[in-house]
Design a protein around this motif. Structure first.
Motif, PDB file in Angstrom:
ATOM      1  N   MET A 370      21.144  21.957 -21.888  1.00 42.92           N
ATOM      2  CA  MET A 370      22.367  22.598 -21.481  1.00 42.92           C
ATOM      3  C   MET A 370      22.510  24.366 -21.238  1.00 42.92           C
ATOM      4  O   MET A 370      22.118  25.378 -21.817  1.00 42.92           O
ATOM      5  CB  MET A 370      23.716  21.954 -21.964  1.00 42.92           C
ATOM      6  N   LEU A 371      24.057  24.532 -19.784  1.00 43.09           N
ATOM      7  CA  LEU A 371      24.138  26.061 -19.753  1.00 43.09           C
ATOM      8  C   LEU A 371      25.469  25.949 -19.789  1.00 43.09           C
ATOM      9  O   LEU A 371      26.240  25.005 -19.185  1.00 43.09           O
ATOM     10  CB  LEU A 371      22.827  25.937 -18.515  1.00 43.09           C
ATOM     11  N   ALA A 372      25.860  27.862 -20.327  1.00 40.69           N
ATOM     12  CA  ALA A 372      27.357  27.740 -19.918  1.00 40.69           C
ATOM     13  C   ALA A 372      26.825  28.999 -19.236  1.00 40.69           C
ATOM     14  O   ALA A 372      26.527  29.652 -18.963  1.00 40.69           O
ATOM     15  CB  ALA A 372      28.263  27.844 -21.402  1.00 40.69           C
ATOM     16  N   VAL A 373      27.918  28.818 -17.837  1.00 40.26           N
ATOM     17  CA  VAL A 373      28.139  29.153 -17.173  1.00 40.26           C
ATOM     18  C   VAL A 373      29.610  29.745 -16.629  1.00 40.26           C
ATOM     19  O   VAL A 373      30.462  29.099 -16.287  1.00 40.26           O
ATOM     20  CB  VAL A 373      27.516  28.492 -15.850  1.00 40.26           C
ATOM     21  N   ALA A 374      29.701  31.351 -16.198  1.00 43.84           N
ATOM     22  CA  ALA A 374      31.037  31.541 -15.438  1.00 43.84           C
ATOM     23  C   ALA A 374      31.387  31.784 -14.699  1.00 43.84           C
ATOM     24  O   ALA A 374      31.242  32.324 -13.172  1.00 43.84           O
ATOM     25  CB  ALA A 374      30.601  33.222 -16.719  1.00 43.84           C
ATOM     26  N   ALA A 375      31.456  30.789 -14.065  1.00 44.45           N
ATOM     27  CA  ALA A 375      31.783  30.353 -13.031  1.00 44.45           C
ATOM     28  C   ALA A 375      32.474  28.865 -12.869  1.00 44.45           C
ATOM     29  O   ALA A 375      33.160  28.158 -13.772  1.00 44.45           O
ATOM     30  CB  ALA A 375      30.530  30.057 -11.764  1.00 44.45           C
ATOM     31  N   GLY A 376      33.243  28.465 -11.322  1.00 48.77           N
ATOM     32  CA  GLY A 376      34.357  27.145 -11.139  1.00 48.77           C
ATOM     33  C   GLY A 376      33.090  26.197 -10.918  1.00 48.77           C
ATOM     34  O   GLY A 376      32.134  26.527 -10.743  1.00 48.77           O
ATOM     35  N   GLU A 377      33.849  25.243 -10.959  1.00 47.95           N
ATOM     36  CA  GLU A 377      33.098  23.284 -11.159  1.00 47.95           C
ATOM     37  C   GLU A 377      32.362  23.771  -8.573  1.00 47.95           C
ATOM     38  O   GLU A 377      31.307  23.688  -8.793  1.00 47.95           O
ATOM     39  CB  GLU A 377      33.592  22.503 -10.414  1.00 47.95           C
ATOM     40  N   GLU A 378      33.320  23.949  -8.052  1.00 45.82           N
ATOM     41  CA  GLU A 378      32.784  24.914  -6.388  1.00 45.82           C
ATOM     42  C   GLU A 378      31.641  25.442  -6.241  1.00 45.82           C
ATOM     43  O   GLU A 378      30.805  25.080  -5.784  1.00 45.82           O
ATOM     44  CB  GLU A 378      33.613  24.812  -6.423  1.00 45.82           C
ATOM     45  N   GLN A 379      31.700  26.824  -7.084  1.00 47.31           N
ATOM     46  CA  GLN A 379      31.208  27.676  -6.504  1.00 47.31           C
ATOM     47  C   GLN A 379      29.288  27.071  -7.041  1.00 47.31           C
ATOM     48  O   GLN A 379      28.612  27.184  -6.451  1.00 47.31           O
ATOM     49  CB  GLN A 379      31.232  28.773  -8.407  1.00 47.31           C
ATOM     50  N   LEU A 380      29.058  25.742  -8.364  1.00 49.30           N
ATOM     51  CA  LEU A 380      28.347  25.847  -9.097  1.00 49.30           C
ATOM     52  C   LEU A 380      27.778  24.613  -7.693  1.00 49.30           C
ATOM     53  O   LEU A 380      25.844  24.050  -7.893  1.00 49.30           O
ATOM     54  CB  LEU A 380      28.280  25.574 -10.524  1.00 49.30           C
ATOM     55  N   LEU A 381      28.320  23.815  -7.123  1.00 47.60           N
ATOM     56  CA  LEU A 381      27.921  23.075  -6.823  1.00 47.60           C
ATOM     57  C   LEU A 381      26.667  22.844  -6.072  1.00 47.60           C
ATOM     58  O   LEU A 381      25.093  21.834  -5.852  1.00 47.60           O
ATOM     59  CB  LEU A 381      28.945  22.191  -5.791  1.00 47.60           C
ATOM     60  N   PRO A 382      26.575  23.455  -5.408  1.00 45.35           N
ATOM     61  CA  PRO A 382      24.937  23.795  -3.995  1.00 45.35           C
ATOM     62  C   PRO A 382      23.863  24.406  -5.154  1.00 45.35           C
ATOM     63  O   PRO A 382      22.344  24.036  -4.956  1.00 45.35           O
ATOM     64  CB  PRO A 382      25.311  25.198  -3.357  1.00 45.35           C
ATOM     65  N   TYR A 383      24.517  24.409  -6.453  1.00 45.29           N
ATOM     66  CA  TYR A 383      22.987  24.819  -7.606  1.00 45.29           C
ATOM     67  C   TYR A 383      22.334  23.912  -7.845  1.00 45.29           C
ATOM     68  O   TYR A 383      20.934  23.443  -8.854  1.00 45.29           O
ATOM     69  CB  TYR A 383      23.090  25.771  -8.262  1.00 45.29           C
ATOM     70  N   LEU A 384      23.307  22.309  -7.654  1.00 51.84           N
ATOM     71  CA  LEU A 384      22.846  21.238  -8.100  1.00 51.84           C
ATOM     72  C   LEU A 384      21.278  20.310  -7.724  1.00 51.84           C
ATOM     73  O   LEU A 384      20.810  20.701  -6.244  1.00 51.84           O
ATOM     74  CB  LEU A 384      23.599  20.095  -9.035  1.00 51.84           C
ATOM     75  N   THR A 385      21.182  19.608  -8.201  1.00 50.52           N
ATOM     76  CA  THR A 385      19.426  19.065  -8.170  1.00 50.52           C
ATOM     77  C   THR A 385      19.795  17.582  -8.512  1.00 50.52           C
ATOM     78  O   THR A 385      21.121  16.582  -9.483  1.00 50.52           O
ATOM     79  CB  THR A 385      18.480  19.610  -8.743  1.00 50.52           C
ATOM     80  N   GLN A 386      18.254  16.681  -8.216  1.00 52.43           N
ATOM     81  CA  GLN A 386      19.400  15.653  -8.951  1.00 52.43           C
ATOM     82  C   GLN A 386      19.152  15.147 -10.193  1.00 52.43           C
ATOM     83  O   GLN A 386      19.312  14.073 -10.614  1.00 52.43           O
ATOM     84  CB  GLN A 386      18.017  14.529  -7.731  1.00 52.43           C
TER      85      GLN A 386
END
Length: 596
Positions: A370-386
């Motif tokens: 797991m990773l903790a990221v200082a960002a909002g959920e919407e900001q991280l959507l482009p980084y998600l993979t399957q």
């Protein structure tokens, strides 16, 4: 001998079925009698634990009594003594969590003695008044004779003048509080350090606490300074308490170990939780108490989840033992199972088995994290993979990602390259990600045999972000999909704090949820508040006790009255043998022994 191997009688009632006939005859067990036993202590049968068994000790039973009555299992033995022994076996080797034993013809032919029996460790953990422990070792060899009850001693076994302790004082007005504090200071300056632990917890004694309150957590040498410098609080309008239970990622080596064998409720609760984990329990406890020689590291799911479950549960029991009655519960990830125990959804034993099922299936999944990221959920959507998904939304600009090891590492590298702050969370399994789907399907099958009930107390779910509905609580699928689904802790906390201004108490290690709550607008503006029970990082055993006492002081200054005898055990108690004859002869306070 450990309380986990004992059974405790927590209620006892002698009843007579009616006026004595002219020619006395033994009372006969009937279906109506079983109904009366289920209601003997004034509770509706639906308030009894799901796994309740009724045991009838009688030489005269109506053959119409079946193996089940009103949804509860019924067993018949020939005598009250055999029924009590059967209750002990049912509690410790079968599926019963609670036993009602009816001794027909006890103490005489025309009376029935009804016993409520629980596993002793759980009785102590859950704050029951223990009338006595069934003595099955030193009692009569004749199984027809009821085993004697031995007192349970949970009073002080010695005082350590170097332990931190709590000093509480109050007044009806600010001036009166100052007078009380002024009278307390000379006493503390002159008291011998050996006498410091046995000073009264509250000043003035024998009167109801006033609304202007002060508190200090201190050792003898610093007591005067601590009391002099303490701030006062207006406790005239106390906010209700809500308990928060953290999940995996909050664990650390030796968490809360300083409370074990130093508080009877915490100790019994840890033992009770681990006792339902079979042969692995002793290895989990050994790795916890001696982390330098641990066979399995604390961040491994095989240690993190069982220990977090036991520690969170024990801390919740500790707060309840002080007389605090939370108005709501909220758990994060695996902490939701602990919250479900306190809300009445599932028994401790079944919840422990649910944790074990999660662990058993999680180790079959390829390694992840797991990773903790200082960002909002919407900001991280482009980084998600399957394989990598949003694991948790904890606060504004604080989101966790989870996934299998290599894909997660690739996502972490991309995030850092784009300037995001990324912190690795201590976990070895990709919980709350698509990678856990096979484990979710497997545990759902295991959960289908577990009795699940609707919450008896408000339970906020991190998976729906709102109050848990009855149909959700009763759904094996709801609990199974928590392995893959996102935790919406921020939304659930929004709902909880929108319902009322509350004092949040984090019952778990590392202060992770406390940090999230402090960012919440309600807490920042002072409408709500939060206090942790444990330190933010690994420290000394004394630091654990000091932190817990600081939380107790915060609850007191909020305006909640505490069971002072229970709180004082943190500096006056160490684990005795519950049936040691030398202990029973020692002059000490002890659990109340009620007459029949």
């Amino acid at each position: 001998m450990s309380l986990t191997q004992r059974s405790a009688v927590v209620r006892r009632l002698i009843v007579s079925p009616g006026a004595a006939p002219q020619e006395p005859a033994p009372a006969v067990a009937t279906a109506a009698g079983v109904s009366a036993v289920l209601r003997a202590f004034g509770r509706s049968p639906r308030d009894l634990p799901a796994r309740t068994v009724v045991l009838l000790g009688t030489a005269a039973a109506d053959p119409g009594i079946g193996p089940e009555h009103e949804g509860f299992a019924v067993r018949t033995s020939s005598t009250p003594g055999r029924a009590l022994r059967a209750a002990h076996r049912e509690l410790h080797t079968a599926d019963a969590d609670f036993a009602l034993v009816a001794g027909f013809g006890e103490p005489d032919a025309q009376t029935i003695t009804v016993y409520a029996v629980k596993r002793a460790a759980e009785a102590v953990a859950e704050g029951d008044t223990v009338i006595g422990l069934l003595d099955l070792d030193d009692g009569p060899a004749d199984e027809d004779t009821a085993p004697p009850l031995r007192p349970l001693h949970t009073g002080p076994s010695g005082t350590d003048p170097d332990r931190h302790r709590l000093l509480l004082w109050s007044g009806r007005t600010a001036d009166e509080e100052q007078e009380v504090r002024g009278a307390l200071l000379p006493l503390l300056s002159g008291v011998h350090r050996e006498s410091f632990p046995v000073l009264p917890t509250t000043t003035p004694t024998g009167t109801a606490p006033g609304p202007v309150r002060g508190a200090a957590v201190t050792v003898s040498a610093l007591a005067s300074r601590a009391v002099h410098q303490a701030r006062t609080s207006d406790a005239s309008h106390p906010r209700p308490v809500a308990l928060l239970f953290p999940g995996q990622g909050s664990q650390h080596a030796g968490m809360a170990a300083g409370l074990y064998r130093r508080d009877p409720v915490f100790t019994a609760a840890v033992d009770a939780a681990l006792s339902h984990m079979g042969e692995e329990a002793s290895r989990i406890r050994a790795d916890w108490l001696d982390p330098a020689r641990a066979a399995i590291g604390i961040d491994d799911v095989r240690r993190a989840q069982p220990l977090l479950f036991a520690v969170d549960y024990a801390l919740g029991c500790l707060v309840l033992s002080w007389g605090v009655r939370p108005t709501a519960f909220l758990g994060h990830s695996a902490g939701e199972l602990v919250a479900a125990v306190f809300a009445g959804v599932v028994s401790l034993k079944d919840a422990a088995h649910m944790v074990q099922a999660r662990v058993r299936e999680a180790v079959k999944i390829p390694a992840g994290g797991m990773l903790a990221v200082a960002a909002g959920e919407e900001q991280l959507l482009p980084y998600l993979t399957q394989d990598v998904g949003i694991a948790a939304v904890n606060a504004n600009q604080q989101v966790m990602l989870a996934g299998s090891k290599e894909p997660l590492a690739e996502v972490a590298a991309r995030l850092k390259a784009d300037g995001h702050t990324v912190v690795t969370v201590p976990a070895t399994s990709p919980f709350h990600s698509p990678a856990m789907a096979p484990a979710s399907d497997a545990v759902e099958t295991a959960y289908r045999g577990i009795p699940l009930r609707e919450p008896k107390r408000p339970l906020y779910s991190g998976y729906t972000g709102t109050l848990m509905r009855p149909d959700e609580a009763r759904s094996p699928r709801f609990w199974a999909r928590q392995i893959t689904d996102t935790v919406y802790f921020r939304k659930a906390l929004d709902e909880l704090l929108a319902a009322d201004d509350v004092l949040l108490v984090e019952a778990g290690p590392r202060q992770t949820l406390t940090a999230f709550a402090r960012r919440h607008r309600s807490v920042r503006l002072g409408a709500g508040a939060v206090t942790p029970l444990l330190p933010a990082r690994t420290g000394t055993p004394e630091a654990d006790r000091q932190s817990v006492l600081t939380a107790a002081a915060r609850i007191w200054t909020e305006g909640h009255d505490l069971d002072l005898a229970a709180v004082s055990r943190l500096w006056t108690w160490s684990e005795p043998d519950p049936l040691d004859p030398s202990e029973s002869r020692a002059p000490r306070a002890r659990a109340e022994v009620q007459p029949a």
